[in-house]
Design an enzyme around this catalytic site. Structure first.
Site, mmCIF file in Angstrom:
data_model
loop_
_atom_site.group_PDB
_atom_site.id
_atom_site.type_symbol
_atom_site.label_atom_id
_atom_site.label_comp_id
_atom_site.label_asym_id
_atom_site.label_seq_id
_atom_site.Cartn_x
_atom_site.Cartn_y
_atom_site.Cartn_z
ATOM 1 C CD GLN A 175 -0.793 -0.327 3.266
ATOM 2 O OE1 GLN A 175 -2.340 -0.399 3.492
ATOM 3 N NE2 GLN A 175 -0.693 -0.916 4.755
ATOM 4 C CG ASP B 224 -2.646 3.311 14.070
ATOM 5 O OD1 ASP B 224 -2.516 2.070 15.360
ATOM 6 O OD2 ASP B 224 -3.698 3.166 13.249
ATOM 7 C CG ASP C 247 -0.515 -3.982 10.535
ATOM 8 O OD1 ASP C 247 -1.495 -3.519 10.698
ATOM 9 O OD2 ASP C 247 0.382 -4.074 9.333
ATOM 10 C CG ASP D 212 -7.818 -1.424 14.613
ATOM 11 O OD1 ASP D 212 -9.241 -1.233 14.004
ATOM 12 O OD2 ASP D 212 -6.949 -1.030 15.320
#
Length: 534
Positions: free
Chosen positions: A266, A321, A341, A393
């Site tokens: 990304q 994050d 992540d 999340d």
């Protein structure tokens, strides 16, 4: 005697029949003609697939649903190649000149494809129209290349070896592109520099071709001048494209960009204005510092309250994050947090970038937090660890790569990682904008054996947003927090019960189970959000 490498047919005279020769036949061909043109096949195949991957990647970034976008782009591209191959039969003379001109056209269209699409996306609109027009045009030009090369080489190689070599190099070039694009080109060069670099390679093939065959001096001068102009133009664009992207992104995001990076997965952009700091992934807002506390406090603290005991070992899936980890670290009982992540570019930025680390209060540097950059599905399949609390999340399920993380198969694996009386909380999109999608996640969790307690909160940057507590038989909506509310900015015990009350227009609706083999959630989610953006 049949044409051979030692005795090229083109060196002895015009080809049989009435068709004009592709180049002046009275002069002998250099011995390096066919190896050089065969090398061009490799470059052509590599660049053609790179352009296809660039347009498919940008389509998935902007339009979502990567499977659908890549499928359509690939199909349209191959269809256009067929058109180009068909049209090549009508090029009957001056084959080398036409080949050079086609290469230059492809260099310009393919090389400038990413910057043009980005500019349209950030400023002008009509992204789909330009995207599909470029895919068609690039496909037609690529479809013209190989037939012309085969006809050029047919005068120096016998047909059997010619077809075998051309197709072999074509497929090898495609493999090289598919391996290099995600592992090297996209993360190191970036999508814009990659398209411009391969544009210059196409132009280099064009100018090299002018040295391989004898041509009239005036034609040679014209073609080489065009090649040099195209190479110079693309080279200047390559040098300046970073500034162009920064200015376009700043205009699009409406605030100065303080950090930008391209990972294999990304585009990461962080902006900062006098009032707020924001994170964007692939152009989509992930959080705004002026209201992210609402999101993350409701994500974490009701789950800890419902757990019924002090958490010691916690698992965070997604959340690169570090903001969810920040909230968990407010509990002195927490001994270990494992954060899984996929994208190391995100976790690295929020660990090392001072502005980002300030937002998460240095949570990713805390010795109690361990970060693993890998696919969460794979981690759950291979792990044997056990956790009191799991915070899930992930981004919204806008494509199948993310949609698998919302399936019953994933939630079955998640249950196995929870300890006795363990509990999970899942980010589950907006029950207002994507009502059926939200309740689809609830239905899927229940199909995996969880008891659920849905909740929601208003986040100004996003609107009404939903989460789901998932646990065993004793799960119930908590009545009080397990943390001093004075340490929080938004949440308190008196407002906790309201989070679990859904008004009639957000209430439960019938929704399918999201299974790995069909991922119905992705189509539901895409449809619902598309209805709000029309």
């Amino acid at each position: 005697m049949p044409a051979t490498e030692e005795s090229p047919a083109g060196a002895r005279g015009a080809p049989p029949g009435d068709a004009p020769a592709p180049f002046p036949a009275a002069q002998p061909l250099p011995r390096l003609v066919h190896p050089a043109l065969l090398a061009s096949v490799f470059v052509i195949a590599t660049s053609g697939l790179v352009y296809e991957l660039i347009t498919g990647t940008l389509a998935s970034y902007v339009l979502g649903d990567s499977v659908t976008q890549f499928s359509f782009v690939i199909g349209l591209y191959l269809f256009a190649m067929g058109i180009g191959s068909y049209l090549s039969q009508y090029i009957e003379s001056r084959l080398l000149e036409r080949f050079v001109e086609i290469e230059l056209g492809l260099a310009l269209v393919g090389g400038l494809s990413a910057p043009m699409l980005f500019r349209v996306y950030t400023a002008l609109g009509s992204f789909r129209a330009l995207l599909y027009s470029l895919v068609l045009l690039i496909g037609v030009l690529v479809g013209l290349e190989i037939p012309l090369l085969i006809r050029l080489l047919n005068f120096s190689l016998d047909l059997k070896r010619l077809v075998a070599r051309v197709l072999t190099l074509d497929y090898i070039g495609a493999l090289a592109a598919s391996l290099l694009f995600p592992s090297l080109l996209l993360p190191r060069l970036g999508i814009h520099q990659t398209s411009l670099f391969f544009g210059m390679l196409n132009a280099a093939v064009a100018i090299t071709s002018t040295f391989l065959f004898p041509l009239d001096r005036a034609v040679v001068v014209r073609l080489r001048a065009l090649c040099l102009i195209v190479i110079a133009g693309l080279g200047v664009a390559f040098a300046l494209v970073s500034r162009f992207v920064e200015r376009s992104e700043a205009l699009y995001f409406g605030a100065p960009i303080v950090y930008a990076a391209q990972s294999p997965y990304q585009r990461l952009v962080i902006t900062r204005s006098p009032r707020t700091t924001r994170l964007f992934l692939n152009g989509n807002l992930q959080f705004s510092s002026d209201d992210e506390h609402r999101y993350h406090e409701v994500l974490v603290h009701p789950a800890v309250a419902a757990l019924g005991r002090e958490p010691r070992r916690a698992l965070i899936l997604g959340g690169g994050d570090g903001l969810a980890a920040r909230e968990l670290l407010r509990y002195p009982s927490v001994e270990q947090i494992l954060l899984v992540d996929l994208d190391g570019a995100v976790t690295g930025a929020f660990r090392d970038l001072p502005l980002a680390a300030e937002l998460n209060q240095g949570s990713l540097r805390d010795p109690r937090v361990a970060v693993r950059n890998e696919d969460a599905f794979k981690y759950l399949e291979e792990s044997t660890e056990s956790f009191d609390l799991a915070i899930v999340d992930f981004p919204d399920p806008g494509n199948y790569a993310v949609g698998k993380l919302y399936t019953d198969a994933f939630y079955h694996l998640l249950r196995q990682r929870l300890s006795v009386r363990g509990l999970a909380v899942v980010q589950a999109t907006s029950p207002h904008y994507a009502r059926e999608s939200f309740w689809c996640v609830v239905t899927t969790l229940e199909a995996a054996g969880f008891k659920t307690a849905p909740l929601h909160v208003y986040v100004p940057s996003f609107g009404e947003w939903g989460f789901i507590l998932a646990g065993g038989e004793g799960l119930a909506a908590p009545g009080a927090l397990r943390i001093d509310p004075s340490r929080l900015r938004y949440l308190d015990s008196s407002g906790l019960p309201e989070l679990f009350r859904f008004p009639r227009d957000l209430g439960r609706v019938e929704a399918p189970i999201n299974r790995l083999n069909d991922q119905k959630l992705v189509s539901v989610y895409t449809r619902e959000w598309a209805e709000w953006t029309r």
